[in-house]
Motif scaffolding. Sequence first.
Motif, mmCIF file in Angstrom:
data_model
loop_
_atom_site.group_PDB
_atom_site.id
_atom_site.type_symbol
_atom_site.label_atom_id
_atom_site.label_comp_id
_atom_site.label_asym_id
_atom_site.label_seq_id
_atom_site.Cartn_x
_atom_site.Cartn_y
_atom_site.Cartn_z
ATOM 1 N N ASP A 89 0.848 -1.188 0.000
ATOM 2 C CA ASP A 89 0.000 0.000 0.000
ATOM 3 C C ASP A 89 0.891 1.247 0.000
ATOM 4 O O ASP A 89 1.795 1.370 0.839
ATOM 5 C CB ASP A 89 -0.896 -0.002 1.236
ATOM 6 N N HIS A 134 -15.703 2.989 -1.370
ATOM 7 C CA HIS A 134 -14.295 3.401 -1.396
ATOM 8 C C HIS A 134 -13.433 2.208 -1.808
ATOM 9 O O HIS A 134 -13.617 1.092 -1.307
ATOM 10 C CB HIS A 134 -13.880 3.895 -0.010
ATOM 11 N N ASP A 136 -10.617 1.173 -1.029
ATOM 12 C CA ASP A 136 -9.876 0.501 0.042
ATOM 13 C C ASP A 136 -10.803 -0.141 1.078
ATOM 14 O O ASP A 136 -10.325 -0.782 2.007
ATOM 15 C CB ASP A 136 -8.943 1.496 0.743
ATOM 16 N N GLY A 196 -11.327 3.154 7.579
ATOM 17 C CA GLY A 196 -10.075 2.823 6.916
ATOM 18 C C GLY A 196 -8.998 2.397 7.896
ATOM 19 O O GLY A 196 -8.227 1.468 7.625
ATOM 20 N N ALA A 200 -9.165 -0.892 6.107
ATOM 21 C CA ALA A 200 -8.763 -0.707 4.718
ATOM 22 C C ALA A 200 -8.107 -2.005 4.237
ATOM 23 O O ALA A 200 -7.419 -2.684 5.002
ATOM 24 C CB ALA A 200 -7.779 0.450 4.602
ATOM 25 N N THR A 201 -8.334 -2.350 2.983
ATOM 26 C CA THR A 201 -7.756 -3.586 2.450
ATOM 27 C C THR A 201 -6.237 -3.445 2.369
ATOM 28 O O THR A 201 -5.720 -2.562 1.679
ATOM 29 C CB THR A 201 -8.324 -3.901 1.057
ATOM 30 N N THR A 202 -5.531 -4.298 3.088
ATOM 31 C CA THR A 202 -4.075 -4.229 3.145
ATOM 32 C C THR A 202 -3.446 -5.047 2.027
ATOM 33 O O THR A 202 -3.947 -6.103 1.649
ATOM 34 C CB THR A 202 -3.596 -4.737 4.521
ATOM 35 N N ASN A 204 -3.056 -4.190 -1.179
ATOM 36 C CA ASN A 204 -3.779 -4.151 -2.452
ATOM 37 C C ASN A 204 -3.263 -3.023 -3.344
ATOM 38 O O ASN A 204 -3.946 -2.628 -4.295
ATOM 39 C CB ASN A 204 -5.285 -3.994 -2.215
ATOM 40 N N THR A 206 -3.159 0.015 -2.897
ATOM 41 C CA THR A 206 -4.074 1.153 -2.907
ATOM 42 C C THR A 206 -4.110 1.794 -1.524
ATOM 43 O O THR A 206 -4.284 1.083 -0.514
ATOM 44 C CB THR A 206 -5.496 0.712 -3.295
ATOM 45 N N GLY A 207 -3.937 3.090 -1.468
ATOM 46 C CA GLY A 207 -4.164 3.815 -0.222
ATOM 47 C C GLY A 207 -3.290 3.390 0.938
ATOM 48 O O GLY A 207 -2.070 3.369 0.849
ATOM 49 N N ALA A 209 -2.624 0.811 4.638
ATOM 50 C CA ALA A 209 -2.797 -0.510 5.259
ATOM 51 C C ALA A 209 -3.621 -0.319 6.524
ATOM 52 O O ALA A 209 -3.585 0.746 7.141
ATOM 53 C CB ALA A 209 -1.447 -1.128 5.593
#
Length: 300
Positions: A89, A134, A136, A196, A200-202, A204, A206-207, A209
């Motif tokens: 991320d 969103h 993430d 988030g 939040a998707t760790t 990936n 994006t954005g 962790a």
Amino acid sequence: ISPLALQDVQSGRIEIEDVLGLDPGSYESVDQVFSRPKQESSYWDSHFLIQLTSEQDVDEFLDRFADLSDLVSSEKVPYVQVEQVPPNDPQFVNQWHLNQVQAINGWNLVNNTTLVNTNPIVVAVIDDAVDTSHPDLAGGLWTNSNESATPNGVDTDGNGFIDDINGFDFADNDGNPNPPSTASTSFFAHGTHVAGIANATTNNATGIAALGYNVQLMSLKCASNGTSNPGSFSIISVINAIKYAADEGADIINLSLGTTSNLQALDAAVADAINAGSSVSAAAGNANTSVAPFPAGYPG
């Protein structure tokens, strides 16, 4: 250990201390390393783990074992380091707090499904709103499996809330926990920010962790779409959201909010949620005071 000596050990005719020449006071345990059906002259069955009482004795014991005719080999057993790879991320490098709490070690543990319960943790975020689309957050949403997968205007599961697929809007009484479509990125943004941090998707690319791994996000909106101040909303919406989260089985209920009013109804809602099995987390506030707001100020 040689096959001949091994047969003696397994038959009980001699003690393992005799075979290895051990002083019983110098070690804690001798355990056969591999448990499998015995086969004569089995290579694996002839391995033993010796736990010494002192780390300083290891080299001395290895030297002693080298002179034993019945011993094929002996070696130190190292600790295995779990591979620690930072997530990809882009904002992870700025998230110093994750290193402070050793988040990578925790993620590696959670990813080892032989060590932990693989059931997802449901985290309910009670806040102004959450942007469930969103990039993430969209991949980690809690889903009410008893409700229709698409909005149909019907309370499919009979829990009193229509179209509560990923959560609910307790201010506007509908199944859409998202900010209003007219909201800017800085308006109705607090709940998405909190979500988030939790989920939040760790890894990936994006954005950011998130601290949570294997988490599902239950989004519970408490600010009305028509408000001019989404940072302030009715405590009644919060109380109803707490009760909903507990009834729907949230493992953790997050309340990044507070009030100076000590309300019995809010206290009771938090107590009921805890008694139902939820862990409740509430903000200590940003007022630079030692007086905790509520619900953080409640005991327990």
